[in-house]
Design a protein around this motif. Structure first.
Motif, PDB file in Angstrom:
ATOM      1  N   ASP A  50      19.107  -2.210 -26.317  1.00  0.00           N
ATOM      2  CA  ASP A  50      17.677  -2.514 -26.469  1.00  0.00           C
ATOM      3  C   ASP A  50      17.257  -3.786 -25.741  1.00  0.00           C
ATOM      4  O   ASP A  50      16.593  -4.666 -26.299  1.00  0.00           O
ATOM      5  N   SER A  51      17.624  -3.896 -24.472  1.00  0.00           N
ATOM      6  CA  SER A  51      17.324  -5.101 -23.697  1.00  0.00           C
ATOM      7  C   SER A  51      16.641  -4.739 -22.380  1.00  0.00           C
ATOM      8  O   SER A  51      16.903  -3.666 -21.814  1.00  0.00           O
ATOM      9  N   VAL A  52      15.786  -5.643 -21.876  1.00  0.00           N
ATOM     10  CA  VAL A  52      14.995  -5.389 -20.671  1.00  0.00           C
ATOM     11  C   VAL A  52      15.054  -6.610 -19.764  1.00  0.00           C
ATOM     12  O   VAL A  52      14.999  -7.756 -20.239  1.00  0.00           O
ATOM     13  N   CYS A  80      18.323   0.412 -22.510  1.00  0.00           N
ATOM     14  CA  CYS A  80      18.066  -0.785 -21.699  1.00  0.00           C
ATOM     15  C   CYS A  80      17.293  -0.401 -20.438  1.00  0.00           C
ATOM     16  O   CYS A  80      17.431   0.717 -19.932  1.00  0.00           O
ATOM     17  N   GLY A  81      16.512  -1.356 -19.918  1.00  0.00           N
ATOM     18  CA  GLY A  81      15.717  -1.048 -18.741  1.00  0.00           C
ATOM     19  C   GLY A  81      15.564  -2.217 -17.796  1.00  0.00           C
ATOM     20  O   GLY A  81      15.551  -3.385 -18.208  1.00  0.00           O
ATOM     21  N   ASN A  82      15.451  -1.913 -16.519  1.00  0.00           N
ATOM     22  CA  ASN A  82      15.127  -2.897 -15.487  1.00  0.00           C
ATOM     23  C   ASN A  82      13.804  -2.506 -14.859  1.00  0.00           C
ATOM     24  O   ASN A  82      13.633  -1.363 -14.421  1.00  0.00           O
ATOM     25  N   ILE A  83      12.862  -3.468 -14.781  1.00  0.00           N
ATOM     26  CA  ILE A  83      11.557  -3.180 -14.168  1.00  0.00           C
ATOM     27  C   ILE A  83      11.322  -4.071 -12.947  1.00  0.00           C
ATOM     28  O   ILE A  83      10.202  -4.194 -12.484  1.00  0.00           O
ATOM     29  N   SER A  84      12.378  -4.665 -12.407  1.00  0.00           N
ATOM     30  CA  SER A  84      12.241  -5.639 -11.319  1.00  0.00           C
ATOM     31  C   SER A  84      12.830  -5.120 -10.011  1.00  0.00           C
ATOM     32  O   SER A  84      13.802  -4.360 -10.002  1.00  0.00           O
ATOM     33  N   VAL A  92      24.507  -3.359  -5.288  1.00  0.00           N
ATOM     34  CA  VAL A  92      23.380  -3.554  -6.207  1.00  0.00           C
ATOM     35  C   VAL A  92      23.029  -2.250  -6.919  1.00  0.00           C
ATOM     36  O   VAL A  92      23.137  -1.157  -6.352  1.00  0.00           O
ATOM     37  N   ALA A  93      22.567  -2.376  -8.182  1.00  0.00           N
ATOM     38  CA  ALA A  93      22.055  -1.237  -8.944  1.00  0.00           C
ATOM     39  C   ALA A  93      20.995  -1.725  -9.916  1.00  0.00           C
ATOM     40  O   ALA A  93      20.898  -2.916 -10.212  1.00  0.00           O
ATOM     41  N   GLY A  94      20.216  -0.787 -10.440  1.00  0.00           N
ATOM     42  CA  GLY A  94      19.151  -1.143 -11.351  1.00  0.00           C
ATOM     43  C   GLY A  94      19.643  -1.546 -12.733  1.00  0.00           C
ATOM     44  O   GLY A  94      19.089  -2.450 -13.355  1.00  0.00           O
ATOM     45  N   TYR A 109      16.888   3.067 -18.082  1.00  0.00           N
ATOM     46  CA  TYR A 109      15.961   3.383 -17.003  1.00  0.00           C
ATOM     47  C   TYR A 109      15.805   2.201 -16.048  1.00  0.00           C
ATOM     48  O   TYR A 109      15.951   1.040 -16.427  1.00  0.00           O
ATOM     49  N   ASN A 110      15.528   2.539 -14.801  1.00  0.00           N
ATOM     50  CA  ASN A 110      15.208   1.553 -13.770  1.00  0.00           C
ATOM     51  C   ASN A 110      13.920   1.964 -13.096  1.00  0.00           C
ATOM     52  O   ASN A 110      13.759   3.115 -12.686  1.00  0.00           O
TER      53      ASN A 110
END
Length: 540
Positions: A50-52, A80-84, A92-94, A109-110
């Motif tokens: 549960d981290s972003v 977990c998600g990356n929005i950057s 590199v990966a999301g 999700y990325n």
């Protein structure tokens, strides 16, 4: 760090315990270097839940792996998600750079673009883990001889990747995969967007057109059986219309607007920016409205247009929660402004690989100018300056005495022994647009360093207004003239109208319509489009 390894993370460098309910918006310092870098953790032997990550990882060096959540993982990661956007000199990966065989990656999700020098992936770079119910939306690229993929850069796992999808272009050396690379063949109910992927294909997942990616029937009936009750949702106003994870929903708590008051000259436009809070909110859709459309109108992107003199209030409201913010806009004439000089850059639409010309205009010059010094700044990842052209311009063409270029700036100076008056085009800024320029918009800005006129024998500072421009790179699918992501008879009709002189084409329309690559639009292009639409195996 430990031994020769260095760990760098937004929450922790190295973790042996669980990490949960964290949000990192850290900016990693340009030039930072480590063995493993993650927006949440550089290296994790414990689970991450549960981290972003919504910070900045740009122009960073890494010896091994860099990712939005964790560089190196030996445990589980969930919700977990990356929005950057992530740009790194390394692999590199999301979400995860390296995922070990004891890991399970689920409900992640990325939504950021990914660029690096390794075998990059939208979700994972090197994978040995189980992967389920995940997605990546973003363009994936590599600046080296390595290849990359839409979801997993290199999948060597003997476990399954199931119920996953990716959307985005793949920009590498032609060896990439629209979904996943690597020796593993264990895939179940996975999809990629063949419209966005272009010529890059995949045997690991089903390819769907962009419109098909936004229809639940293709996930729950036609090809697979995804859970659209408790795991997945689909809504045209959320996640760009693509399936979203119900667990990723972050409620809206408020909204702000870039300007609470503004003056705008009759006939001009201005863009207002709305920010939905929190930054990680799932539904960022907003509704714009004007108290008086006859004075100021506003479109769906927040661009206001001054149509009549007077005052109007622009309101932006969040679709979720109904939070609102307002800007009071006063429309005046040019002569009513306190400023004596108005400088403008035009908005220009283009496609990747083209050369564009951006006019620099002077539209108010009541005091006369003796000295002008301005910097034009631009996105150098998209644009490379070609020339500052004064041919067929209106004013000051004999005074542009020194034009200098730096990495992202053009400096233009003029000097005169008298005050020069007059309005019009000062020069045309010519740029080459990068072949791999991503679809989207970026600003091109005027920064005034010196603006003076002569008052007797001394120079006096002038007041001014600047209007910045915008460069919009449009998508271009060969044959898709009307830009609806499909090649149909309607596109052939557009071509024939242009050929007959009944319709003007933009740069994108010209490129999309010239399917025979002759350099001009002819009836032959329409014929080839109709053959393609009829199902013939045509080679363009």
């Amino acid at each position: 760090g430990s031994g020769s390894s260095v760990y760098l993370g937004g929450i922790t460098g190295k973790s042996t315990g669980a990490i949960s309910n964290c949000h990192s918006s850290v900016t990693f310092e340009e030039g930072s270097c480590a063995t493993y870098i993650g927006g949440i953790a550089g290296y994790s032997q414990g689970s991450i839940l549960d981290s972003v990550f919504s910070g900045i990882i740009d122009n960073i060096k890494v010896r091994s792996y860099c990712a939005g959540i964790v560089g190196y993982l030996t445990s589980d990661i969930k919700r977990c998600g990356n929005i950057s956007y992530i740009n790194c000199n390394g692999t590199v990966a999301g979400i995860v750079g390296y995922a070990g065989s004891s890991s399970t990656i689920s409900l992640c999700y990325n939504t950021g673009n990914i660029n690096g020098t390794g075998n990059n992936g939208g979700l994972i770079a090197d994978n040995y883990a189980q992967v389920e119910n995940c997605f990546s939306i973003g363009d994936i690229s590599t600046s080296s001889t390595n290849a990359c993929a839409g979801l997993i850069g290199n999948n060597m796992s003997n476990k399954y990747v199931t119920n996953c999808y990716c959307v985005g272009s793949i920009n590498d050396n032609g060896n990439g995969d629209a979904f996943a690379r690597g020796s593993s063949s264990n895939y179940s109910n996975c999809f990629f967007n063949k419209t966005k992927a272009g010529n890059i294909n995949s045997s690991k997942a089903f390819g769907l057109a962009d419109a098909e990616m936004k229809d639940t029937i293709n996930y729950s009936t036609n090809y697979a059986f995804w859970d659209f009750n408790s795991t997945w949702g689909i809504n045209k106003n959320i996640n760009g219309g693509y399936p979203y994870l119900i667990s990723m929903n972050q409620p809206v708590t408020g909204i702000t607007i870039s300007d609470t008051s503004a003056k705008i000259i009759l006939g001009d436009t201005k863009k207002l920016e709305a920010t939905v809070l929190p930054e990680v909110a799932t539904n960022k859709n907003v509704i714009w409205s004007s108290s008086d459309e006859n004075i100021v109108s506003v479109d769906d992107s927040g661009i206001i247009t001054a149509k009549g003199l007077g005052l109007a209030v622009i309101t932006v409201k969040s679709q979720e929660g109904g939070f609102s913010a307002q800007c009071s806009v006063t429309v005046i004439t040019e002569n009513e402004t306190d400023e004596t000089i108005i400088l403008r850059l035009d908005d220009v639409s283009t496609i990747a690989g083209q050369r564009i010309s951006v006019p620099l205009r002077l539209t108010k010059n009541t005091a006369g100018i003796s000295t002008l010094g301005i910097d034009i700044t631009y996105n150098n990842a998209i644009l490379t300056p070609y020339s500052v052209n004064t041919d067929n311009c209106d004013i000051f063409t004999d005074l542009i005495s020194n034009t200098r270029y730096s990495s992202d700036t053009i400096r233009i100076t003029t000097s005169s022994v008298i005050n020069r008056t007059g309005n019009g085009v000062i020069c045309y800024l010519e740029f080459n647009v990068a072949e791999n320029a991503a679809v989207g918009s970026s600003d091109i800005k005027i920064n005034v360093n010196e603006l003076k006129n002569l008052s007797g024998t001394t120079q006096k500072d002038l007041s001014y207004i600047v209007y910045n421009g915008k460069i919009t790179v449009e998508d271009c699918i060969l044959g898709d003239v009307n830009n609806d992501t499909f090649v149909t008879a309607a596109d052939a009709t557009e071509v024939l109208l242009n050929y007959a002189g009944l319709k003007d084409f933009s740069v994108r329309e010209n490129t999309a319509g010239d399917v025979d690559k002759s350099g001009s639009i002819t009836a032959n292009d329409a014929t080839w489009i109709l053959l393609k639409y009829a199902g013939y195996d045509t080679e363009w």
